[in-house]
Design a protein around this motif. Structure first.
Motif, PDB file in Angstrom:
ATOM      1  N   SER A  12       0.827  -1.203   0.000  1.00  0.00           N
ATOM      2  CA  SER A  12       0.000   0.000   0.000  1.00  0.00           C
ATOM      3  C   SER A  12       0.866   1.260   0.000  1.00  0.00           C
ATOM      4  CB  SER A  12      -0.927  -0.013   1.216  1.00  0.00           C
ATOM      5  OG  SER A  12      -1.668   1.174   1.297  1.00  0.00           O
ATOM      6  N   LEU A  13       1.905   1.275   0.820  1.00  0.00           N
ATOM      7  CA  LEU A  13       2.810   2.435   0.852  1.00  0.00           C
ATOM      8  C   LEU A  13       3.538   2.611  -0.474  1.00  0.00           C
ATOM      9  CD1 LEU A  13       4.611   2.417   4.316  1.00  0.00           C
ATOM     10  CD2 LEU A  13       3.126   4.180   3.388  1.00  0.00           C
ATOM     11  N   ALA A  14       4.024   1.520  -1.044  1.00  0.00           N
ATOM     12  CA  ALA A  14       4.775   1.601  -2.291  1.00  0.00           C
ATOM     13  C   ALA A  14       3.928   2.192  -3.411  1.00  0.00           C
ATOM     14  CB  ALA A  14       5.288   0.216  -2.692  1.00  0.00           C
ATOM     15  N   VAL A  15       2.689   1.741  -3.503  1.00  0.00           N
ATOM     16  CA  VAL A  15       1.809   2.229  -4.568  1.00  0.00           C
ATOM     17  C   VAL A  15       1.367   3.672  -4.308  1.00  0.00           C
ATOM     18  CG1 VAL A  15      -0.435   1.851  -5.672  1.00  0.00           C
ATOM     19  CG2 VAL A  15       1.048  -0.079  -5.179  1.00  0.00           C
ATOM     20  N   THR A  16       1.135   4.006  -3.064  1.00  0.00           N
ATOM     21  CA  THR A  16       0.699   5.358  -2.722  1.00  0.00           C
ATOM     22  C   THR A  16       1.824   6.373  -2.886  1.00  0.00           C
ATOM     23  OG1 THR A  16      -0.905   4.485  -1.150  1.00  0.00           O
ATOM     24  CG2 THR A  16      -0.303   6.798  -0.901  1.00  0.00           C
ATOM     25  N   LEU A  17       2.999   6.056  -2.354  1.00  0.00           N
ATOM     26  CA  LEU A  17       4.124   6.991  -2.392  1.00  0.00           C
ATOM     27  C   LEU A  17       4.982   6.858  -3.645  1.00  0.00           C
ATOM     28  CD1 LEU A  17       5.340   6.628   1.308  1.00  0.00           C
ATOM     29  CD2 LEU A  17       3.847   8.388   0.354  1.00  0.00           C
ATOM     30  N   MET A  18       4.815   5.741  -4.379  1.00  0.00           N
ATOM     31  CA  MET A  18       5.613   5.437  -5.569  1.00  0.00           C
ATOM     32  C   MET A  18       7.111   5.466  -5.254  1.00  0.00           C
ATOM     33  SD  MET A  18       3.421   4.535  -7.709  1.00  0.00           S
ATOM     34  CE  MET A  18       4.383   4.339  -9.192  1.00  0.00           C
ATOM     35  N   VAL A  19       7.471   4.762  -4.190  1.00  0.00           N
ATOM     36  CA  VAL A  19       8.870   4.589  -3.792  1.00  0.00           C
ATOM     37  C   VAL A  19       9.085   3.116  -3.447  1.00  0.00           C
ATOM     38  CG1 VAL A  19       9.153   6.933  -2.910  1.00  0.00           C
ATOM     39  CG2 VAL A  19       8.419   5.124  -1.364  1.00  0.00           C
ATOM     40  N   VAL A  20      10.344   2.694  -3.461  1.00  0.00           N
ATOM     41  CA  VAL A  20      10.684   1.329  -3.066  1.00  0.00           C
ATOM     42  C   VAL A  20      10.551   1.227  -1.547  1.00  0.00           C
ATOM     43  CG1 VAL A  20      12.472  -0.438  -3.030  1.00  0.00           C
ATOM     44  CG2 VAL A  20      12.238   1.068  -5.013  1.00  0.00           C
ATOM     45  N   ILE A  21       9.864   0.198  -1.101  1.00  0.00           N
ATOM     46  CA  ILE A  21       9.628  -0.029   0.328  1.00  0.00           C
ATOM     47  C   ILE A  21      10.318  -1.319   0.741  1.00  0.00           C
ATOM     48  CG2 ILE A  21       7.844  -0.465   2.075  1.00  0.00           C
ATOM     49  CD1 ILE A  21       7.708   2.358   1.029  1.00  0.00           C
ATOM     50  N   VAL A  22      10.938  -1.323   1.928  1.00  0.00           N
ATOM     51  CA  VAL A  22      11.551  -2.545   2.447  1.00  0.00           C
ATOM     52  C   VAL A  22      10.766  -3.027   3.666  1.00  0.00           C
ATOM     53  CG1 VAL A  22      13.877  -2.085   1.630  1.00  0.00           C
ATOM     54  CG2 VAL A  22      13.208  -1.278   3.870  1.00  0.00           C
ATOM     55  N   VAL A  23      10.635  -4.339   3.748  1.00  0.00           N
ATOM     56  CA  VAL A  23      10.093  -5.001   4.936  1.00  0.00           C
ATOM     57  C   VAL A  23      11.310  -5.593   5.627  1.00  0.00           C
ATOM     58  CG1 VAL A  23       8.587  -6.820   5.804  1.00  0.00           C
ATOM     59  CG2 VAL A  23       7.931  -5.548   3.762  1.00  0.00           C
ATOM     60  N   PHE A  24      11.536  -5.249   6.887  1.00  0.00           N
ATOM     61  CA  PHE A  24      12.717  -5.717   7.590  1.00  0.00           C
ATOM     62  C   PHE A  24      12.338  -6.306   8.940  1.00  0.00           C
ATOM     63  CE2 PHE A  24      12.012  -1.366   8.826  1.00  0.00           C
ATOM     64  CZ  PHE A  24      12.259  -1.342  10.186  1.00  0.00           C
TER      65      PHE A  24
END
Length: 55
Positions: A12-24
């Motif tokens: 959801s964050l990646a699509v909304t912000l259009m940035v690469v998101i990491v799950v850590f």
């Protein structure tokens, strides 16, 4: 946060912000989600990266 919840939130964050998101995975075993540009932790702790620009 469960792994399924973390992936859903990250997508959801990646699509909304259009940035690469990491799950850590943090040192205590919990999962976190943040933009890859802000992550400065151990790369071995990264569980998954979500890129909204990937085909």
């Amino acid at each position: 946060m469960s792994l399924n919840d973390a992936h859903a939130f990250a997508f959801s964050l990646a699509v909304t912000l259009m940035v690469v998101i990491v799950v850590f995975q943090a040192g205590d075993g919990s999962l976190g989600v943040m933009p890859a540009s802000e992550y400065d932790g151990d790369t071995a702790a990264i569980v998954h990266e979500i890129d909204p620009f990937a085909p």
